[in-house]
Write an enzyme that holds these catalytic residues in place. Structure first.
Site, PDB file in Angstrom:
ATOM      1  N   LYS A   1     -21.365 -13.549  28.612  1.00 23.09           N
ATOM      2  CA  LYS A   1     -20.223 -13.415  29.531  1.00 23.09           C
ATOM      3  C   LYS A   1     -18.888 -13.684  28.831  1.00 23.09           C
ATOM      4  O   LYS A   1     -17.917 -12.972  29.035  1.00 23.09           O
ATOM      5  CB  LYS A   1     -20.355 -14.394  30.709  1.00 23.09           C
ATOM      6  CG  LYS A   1     -21.529 -14.113  31.617  1.00 23.09           C
ATOM      7  CD  LYS A   1     -21.537 -15.029  32.823  1.00 23.09           C
ATOM      8  CE  LYS A   1     -21.680 -16.483  32.480  1.00 23.09           C
ATOM      9  NZ  LYS A   1     -22.917 -16.833  31.746  1.00 23.09           N
TER      10      LYS A   1
ATOM     11  N   ASP B   1     -14.528 -16.348  34.022  1.00 25.27           N
ATOM     12  CA  ASP B   1     -15.744 -16.331  33.206  1.00 25.27           C
ATOM     13  C   ASP B   1     -16.509 -17.612  33.508  1.00 25.27           C
ATOM     14  O   ASP B   1     -16.133 -18.688  33.057  1.00 25.27           O
ATOM     15  CB  ASP B   1     -15.299 -16.259  31.725  1.00 25.27           C
ATOM     16  CG  ASP B   1     -16.408 -16.591  30.754  1.00 25.27           C
ATOM     17  OD1 ASP B   1     -17.582 -16.484  31.139  1.00 25.27           O
ATOM     18  OD2 ASP B   1     -16.085 -16.951  29.594  1.00 25.27           O
TER      19      ASP B   1
ATOM     20  N   HIS C   1      -7.392   5.068   1.922  1.00 28.95           N
ATOM     21  CA  HIS C   1      -7.827   6.006   0.876  1.00 28.95           C
ATOM     22  C   HIS C   1      -7.351   5.476  -0.482  1.00 28.95           C
ATOM     23  O   HIS C   1      -6.429   4.653  -0.550  1.00 28.95           O
ATOM     24  CB  HIS C   1      -7.205   7.382   1.137  1.00 28.95           C
ATOM     25  CG  HIS C   1      -5.722   7.288   1.375  1.00 28.95           C
ATOM     26  ND1 HIS C   1      -4.821   7.188   0.343  1.00 28.95           N
ATOM     27  CD2 HIS C   1      -5.006   7.202   2.524  1.00 28.95           C
ATOM     28  CE1 HIS C   1      -3.598   7.067   0.841  1.00 28.95           C
ATOM     29  NE2 HIS C   1      -3.679   7.063   2.168  1.00 28.95           N
TER      30      HIS C   1
ATOM     31  N   GLY D   1       3.173  10.693   3.941  1.00 28.27           N
ATOM     32  CA  GLY D   1       2.454  11.779   4.630  1.00 28.27           C
ATOM     33  C   GLY D   1       1.845  12.780   3.665  1.00 28.27           C
ATOM     34  O   GLY D   1       1.280  12.427   2.645  1.00 28.27           O
TER      35      GLY D   1
ATOM     36  N   GLU E   1      -3.201  10.048   9.500  1.00 26.25           N
ATOM     37  CA  GLU E   1      -2.048   9.138   9.381  1.00 26.25           C
ATOM     38  C   GLU E   1      -0.959   9.489  10.395  1.00 26.25           C
ATOM     39  O   GLU E   1      -0.843  10.646  10.830  1.00 26.25           O
ATOM     40  CB  GLU E   1      -1.488   9.209   7.939  1.00 26.25           C
ATOM     41  CG  GLU E   1      -0.287   8.317   7.635  1.00 26.25           C
ATOM     42  CD  GLU E   1      -0.512   6.822   7.927  1.00 26.25           C
ATOM     43  OE1 GLU E   1      -0.898   6.464   9.067  1.00 26.25           O
ATOM     44  OE2 GLU E   1      -0.261   6.014   7.020  1.00 26.25           O
TER      45      GLU E   1
ATOM     46  N   PHE F   1      16.834   6.960  10.029  1.00 24.53           N
ATOM     47  CA  PHE F   1      16.375   5.835   9.217  1.00 24.53           C
ATOM     48  C   PHE F   1      16.776   4.508   9.880  1.00 24.53           C
ATOM     49  O   PHE F   1      15.979   3.578   9.982  1.00 24.53           O
ATOM     50  CB  PHE F   1      16.983   5.947   7.815  1.00 24.53           C
ATOM     51  CG  PHE F   1      16.355   5.027   6.838  1.00 24.53           C
ATOM     52  CD1 PHE F   1      15.153   5.356   6.227  1.00 24.53           C
ATOM     53  CD2 PHE F   1      16.945   3.807   6.514  1.00 24.53           C
ATOM     54  CE1 PHE F   1      14.552   4.498   5.321  1.00 24.53           C
ATOM     55  CE2 PHE F   1      16.351   2.947   5.611  1.00 24.53           C
ATOM     56  CZ  PHE F   1      15.155   3.287   5.010  1.00 24.53           C
TER      57      PHE F   1
HETATM   58  O1  F6P Z   1       3.211   5.639   2.389  1.00 24.43           O
HETATM   59  C1  F6P Z   1       1.905   5.778   2.782  1.00 24.43           C
HETATM   60  C2  F6P Z   1       1.817   5.982   4.265  1.00 24.43           C
HETATM   61  O2  F6P Z   1       0.470   6.084   4.617  1.00 24.43           O
HETATM   62  C3  F6P Z   1       2.607   7.195   4.782  1.00 24.43           C
HETATM   63  O3  F6P Z   1       1.909   8.401   4.744  1.00 24.43           O
HETATM   64  C4  F6P Z   1       2.985   6.768   6.177  1.00 24.43           C
HETATM   65  O4  F6P Z   1       4.074   7.492   6.703  1.00 24.43           O
HETATM   66  C5  F6P Z   1       3.307   5.328   5.933  1.00 24.43           C
HETATM   67  O5  F6P Z   1       2.391   4.860   4.965  1.00 24.43           O
HETATM   68  C6  F6P Z   1       3.198   4.476   7.164  1.00 24.43           C
HETATM   69  O6  F6P Z   1       3.780   3.230   6.886  1.00 24.43           O
HETATM   70  P1  F6P Z   1       5.205   2.861   7.500  1.00 24.43           P
HETATM   71  O7  F6P Z   1       5.020   2.999   8.971  1.00 24.43           O
HETATM   72  O8  F6P Z   1       5.428   1.452   7.051  1.00 24.43           O
HETATM   73  O9  F6P Z   1       6.244   3.816   6.998  1.00 24.43           O
END
Ligand code: F6P
Length: 513
Positions: free
Chosen positions: A59, A137, A268, A280, A364, A386
């Site tokens: 539980k 619980d 990876h 990416g 990702e 940014f």
């Molecule tokens: O840099 C590697 C990575 O997997 C990118 O592909 C991805 O945009 C990023 O990390 C995600 O990390 P953050 O959100 O800190 O930018």
């Protein structure tokens, strides 16, 4: 003669923009992109879940896992009221089964105090939290029809709906909680003997949910909302359950495995994009990435597919659909095992060990218009974007891309699938994805999740249990030449650094308990 009013198409109008869906749900500042509404609390009825059943059937584990799921994926305020904790706080530790004897008048008096304290707190929590879910619980508070009726009556005035979840385990019986504070300093054998007696005392008084008791002809709880579950036998009975969140609860519970399981997470190996600091993309592995892939295959043989007695045990491998994760998993051996059927030992089926299963859900976080750029290029070419991301990394959505909140929404089914299986699982994924899954299991908040450190060349092993989640990190590979960049060193704002420090401190704290 009637005059129809004809609207003047050139008349002035008042500007009234549509808000991005979900934007108004953001607390503290304005979000300009839409936010997946599925991860905000649904304006549902308040509700209370009473988890009942004999001691030692799981539980507490179910209550805690359910609470975490509702909190993280559905953003509802949840509180678990564990009656044993109230008992220990009010009466001290009870490590003798005599206290659980239904004929012990002194114990009954103590338990009445415990029960009213617990119920009073529950009522206060429900009253104080719109959308709140209280989870009770307890083996004792819920043990009989009369006690369950008392709970319903106590909660009635709050307007909360009540749902009972009865947990049973007919085949395995019960598991002795050696690590319970009730048995601190007690020898294992003595604890086992006492717990058996305690369960027997509970059996004397326990009235199963919606089953006529003591020769009565009538069932008394057929109009109540409940889920009866026996996970071992995969047997579930659902009665009068309706509502979005209630059915999410049922969906989650039915898919839970109550046996402990192990998860291994790995990013990876270094990708060609990582090597030049680009985010990416769908590039393959760099030479260092390939070297890590070999190390990972060795790790699987030594740490995942064999148990302590050297016997090969079935295990699973998941990757994303992207090249870099599939290439990282490419050297993992895929032996064939014959598995005996759990119900009929004369039957066997073939299991392909670590057969890779590629999920789009694990791809990702998609950076949309910024995909394939370096963080410096983003800052230069999209300075506003940014800056926005550094203000709110969780909710910020890349132009034509995704936010971490989008990722949370698409990972919910993955968590259900992870909970459903019992075999050890190696998940080869990406930084953004593993951050969310890790944060869910380690009890971090969503806001902390985007800052969790998930380094390359390392396997993170998590073993969730009823009370905590044990973490081990295995560093498998050190590149011969220090990497110029792996895409992790984006410039950080002060707020980001502080959030990272908080996430780290919480992680260390969670591990030390
Ligand atoms: O840099 C590697 C990575 O997997 C990118 O592909 C991805 O945009 C990023 O990390 C995600 O990390 P953050 O959100 O800190 O930018």
């Amino acid at each position: 003669m009637s005059h129809e009013h004809v609207a003047d198409p050139t008349a002035a109008y008042t500007e009234c923009k549509q808000m991005a869906p979900g934007a108004s749900a953001a607390v503290g500042h304005t979000i300009e992109n839409s936010i997946p509404l599925s991860i905000f609390p649904i304006r549902a009825d308040k509700f209370c879940i009473c988890v009942c059943g004999l001691p030692g059937v799981g539980k507490t584990s179910i209550s805690r896992r359910l609470a975490r799921y509702l909190e993280f994926f559905h953003a509802v305020p949840v509180e678990v009221f564990n009656a044993s904790e109230y008992r220990r706080r009010i009466c001290g530790v009870w490590s003798n089964a005599k206290w659980f004897d239904p004929t012990n008048a002194e114990a009954a008096q103590h338990l009445a105090t415990v029960n009213s304290a617990c119920l009073a707190d529950m009522v206060a929590f429900i009253n104080a939290n719109a959308n709140g879910v209280a989870i009770l619980d307890s083996a004792s508070l819920n043990a009989t029809h009369a006690k369950r009726l008392h709970i319903l009556q106590s909660i009635y005035e709050t307007g909360a709906k009540v749902m009972f979840i009865e947990v049973s385990n007919e085949t395995q019986g019960f598991v002795v909680p050696y690590d319970s504070p009730d048995y601190e300093g007690v020898e294992r054998e003595a604890a086992e003997q006492d717990y058996c007696e305690r369960v027997a005392k509970y059996r004397q008084q326990y009235e199963p949910l919606d089953v006529p008791s003591n020769g009565e002809a009538q069932k008394k709880e057929s109009k109540w909302s409940y889920l009866k579950c026996d996970h071992q036998r995969q047997k579930f009975v659902l009665n009068r359950v309706e509502g979005y969140l209630q059915l999410k609860v049922v969906h989650f519970i039915i898919n839970l495995r109550t046996t402990p399981h192990k998860f291994f997470f790995s990013r990876h190996g270094q990708s060609q994009y990582n090597a030049v600091g680009r985010i990416g993309g769908d590039s393959g592995l760099s030479p260092d990435g390939l070297a890590y892939a070999h190390k990972l295959a060795e790790f699987v043989q030594t740490n995942i597919v064999f148990d302590e007695s050297g016997r090969q045990v079935p295990a699973r491998l998941w990757t994303s659909s992207m090249r870099r994760t599939r290439e990282t998993a490419q050297f993992i051996a895929q032996d064939r095992l014959n598995i005996q059927d759990e119900d009929d030992p004369t039957l066997e089926h073939e299991w392909i060990q670590m057969r890779p299963r590629a999920w789009h859900h694990l791809d990702e976080l998609f950076a949309g218009a910024c995909d394939g750029m370096t963080y410096e290029e983003i800052e230069e070419q999209f300075p506003e974007e940014f800056a926005r991301r550094s203000v709110d990394k969780l909710a910020y959505r890349y132009p034509r891309g995704e936010s971490y909140l989008d990722v949370i929404a698409r990972l919910e089914p993955i968590i259900i699938e992870m909970e459903r299986h019992k075999e050890p699982l190696l998940l080869v994924g990406h930084q953004g994805i593993i951050r969310i899954i890790y944060a869910f299991y380690m009890g971090l908040t969503r806001a902390e999740a985007p800052y969790v450190s998930i380094p390359l060349n390392c396997v993170i092993q998590l073993t969730p249990s009823a009370f905590n989640c044990i973490e081990r990190r295995h560093d498998l590979y050190v590149p011969p030449v220090a990497l110029a960049k792996d895409g992790q060193d984006e410039p950080k704002t002060q707020a980001q650094k502080e959030a990272e420090d908080r996430a780290y401190a919480k992680m260390v704290d969670a591990q030390s308990h």
